[in-house]
Design an enzyme around this catalytic site. Structure first.
Site, PDB file in Angstrom:
ATOM      1  N   HIS A  19       0.816  -1.021  -0.025  1.00  0.00           N
ATOM      2  CA  HIS A  19       0.038   0.182   0.055  1.00  0.00           C
ATOM      3  C   HIS A  19       0.820   1.263   0.035  1.00  0.00           C
ATOM      4  CE1 HIS A  19      -3.977  -1.576   0.436  1.00  0.00           C
ATOM      5  NE2 HIS A  19      -3.492  -2.629   0.900  1.00  0.00           N
ATOM      6  N   SER A  40      -0.191 -12.010  -9.552  1.00  0.00           N
ATOM      7  CA  SER A  40      -0.598 -10.963 -11.035  1.00  0.00           C
ATOM      8  C   SER A  40      -0.313 -11.622 -12.245  1.00  0.00           C
ATOM      9  CB  SER A  40       0.397  -9.846 -10.753  1.00  0.00           C
ATOM     10  OG  SER A  40       0.031  -9.016  -9.655  1.00  0.00           O
ATOM     11  N   ASP A  64       3.222  -4.300 -10.513  1.00  0.00           N
ATOM     12  CA  ASP A  64       3.140  -5.796 -10.995  1.00  0.00           C
ATOM     13  C   ASP A  64       3.853  -6.066 -12.415  1.00  0.00           C
ATOM     14  OD1 ASP A  64       1.719  -6.199  -8.747  1.00  0.00           O
ATOM     15  OD2 ASP A  64      -0.283  -6.135  -9.804  1.00  0.00           O
TER      16      ASP A  64
END
Length: 385
Positions: free
Chosen positions: A34, A124, A170
């Site tokens: 985050h 991902s 990602d």
């Protein structure tokens, strides 16, 4: 199964053409959660679990695509691009659209897609497929493309065509990965540096909770708003504040009384996580995996108690490892509210630990636990068989 050989054979039998073969890996993130949308730092790596795609020019004006893992076919032309309800073709269509927006005309092409990135495991696979498609089409049709441009177009593809407002981590990890190295990525400038991850007798292991709570997307957006609220307040008090990246813990503490208590603790977590990540990189330089592992636990504690994006299943798995001498560190990985924990475990103890934690997790949570052993490998590349 040798996936590249397998899908190459499928491609040749379906289209009577020798294909170009591309591999693009799924990713893990060792620490730094985050922080990306706050212009901070992340520490991802590419893995041995990957998406593979075979490509060849179509002999007519129609694309013929085949998802080998689903035995699902998709055909389309590329003159007017429309999202498909099948979902998986959208990751290819979005990349084609990005090439078109860059002024490149992509001819119709045939492809076969497969892979061993665990579905729903938070590694991902979507970013891996986008990078594989972009790199493959550039090579197939002789379009100049560097990997930074590839990552940016893959992110835009997901944002604009698929409709997910993800960051760039990602795609960056999938494209730029290096064997046995992690990438410290500055999400503000996209400057990056490699750090050695010399695991020795240890192994990276993911434990998959098997859950994804519905809170994930709504709470993700809420956390972004909370961080933005903190930045907005600080901008009235300090100069040159553009994001939480520009904020120190000392600055936050100085102004603590002016904050809503919840906004303060959200911002404090992000600032501390950035500091934790930078310190963790120094641990890797020294080869100090033990201290690195403790920072992983610190990251999880912050995500659980301060940012509040964990869940009982993730917390149970991390807590279980704290009394295990074979485990150096563990934490939740990804957006939260489910998905996987990432762990550094003594390699010869992994199977015994999994047997015990799997039984305990079933009793405590009523759920089956999956395990993925992961190694750190190179990023997006063209393969030859």
């Amino acid at each position: 199964m040798n996936i590249p050989l397998h899908i190459s054979q499928i491609h040749e039998s379906r289209f009577n053409q020798k294909p170009l073969i591309v591999r693009s890996p799924g990713r893990i993130n060792l620490i730094g959660e985050h922080t990306d949308y706050n212009n901070g730092f992340v520490l991802p790596a590419a893995t041995d679990k990957a998406v593979y795609i075979t490509l060849s020019a179509s002999t007519d004006a129609t694309c013929h695509w085949f998802a080998a893992d689903f035995s699902d076919e998709f055909t389309t032309t590329l003159d007017v691009l429309q999202p498909s309800p099948k979902n998986w073709p959208n990751y290819l269509l979005g990349i084609v659209e990005q090439f078109q927006k860059m002024g490149h005309s992509i001819p119709a092409f045939n492809c076969v897609v497969s892979g061993d990135v665990p579905a729903g495991g938070g590694m991902s696979s979507s970013a891996a497929l986008e990078c594989a498609t972009g790199w493959g089409l550039a090579n197939l049709f002789n379009i100049p493309l560097d990997k930074l441009t590839l990552t940016r177009m893959a992110q835009r593809s997901e944002n604009e065509f698929v409709g997910l407002q993800c960051g760039i981590m990602d795609m960056f990890a999938s494209a730029f990965g290096k064997h046995n190295e992690v990438i410290r990525l500055d999400c503000r400038s996209l400057a990056y540096e490699y750090f050695p991850l010399e695991l020795g007798d240890y192994q990276i292991v993911l434990f998959d909770t098997g859950v994804k709570h519905s809170l994930a997307s709504s709470e993700y957006n809420t956390r972004r708003q909370e961080c933005e609220a903190g930045v907005a307040l600080l901008q009235t008090l300090e100069s040159d504040i553009h994001s939480l990246r520009d904020v120190s813990e000392e600055m936050l503490l100085t102004h603590q009384r002016k904050f809503d208590p919840l906004i303060f603790v959200r911002c404090l977590y992000v600032v501390q996580e950035n500091e934790r990540l930078l310190a963790a990189c120094e641990d890797l330089k020294r080869g100090d995996l033990e201290t690195f592992g403790q920072r992983m636990y610190g990251s999880h504690n912050g995500l659980r108690d301060m940012y509040e994006v964990s869940c009982k299943e993730l917390d149970y798995l991390v807590s279980f490892t704290t009394t295990e001498k074979s485990v150096l560190g563990a934490r939740m990985m990804g957006g939260g509210f489910g998905g996987c924990t990432i762990n550094i475990i003594k390699a010869d103890a992994v199977d015994d630990l999994f047997e015990r934690i799997q039984k305990a997790y079933k009793i405590a949570m009523g759920l089956d636990l999956k395990m993925y052993k992961v190694s750190i490998e190179d990023g997006t590349s063209i393969l030859s068989i």
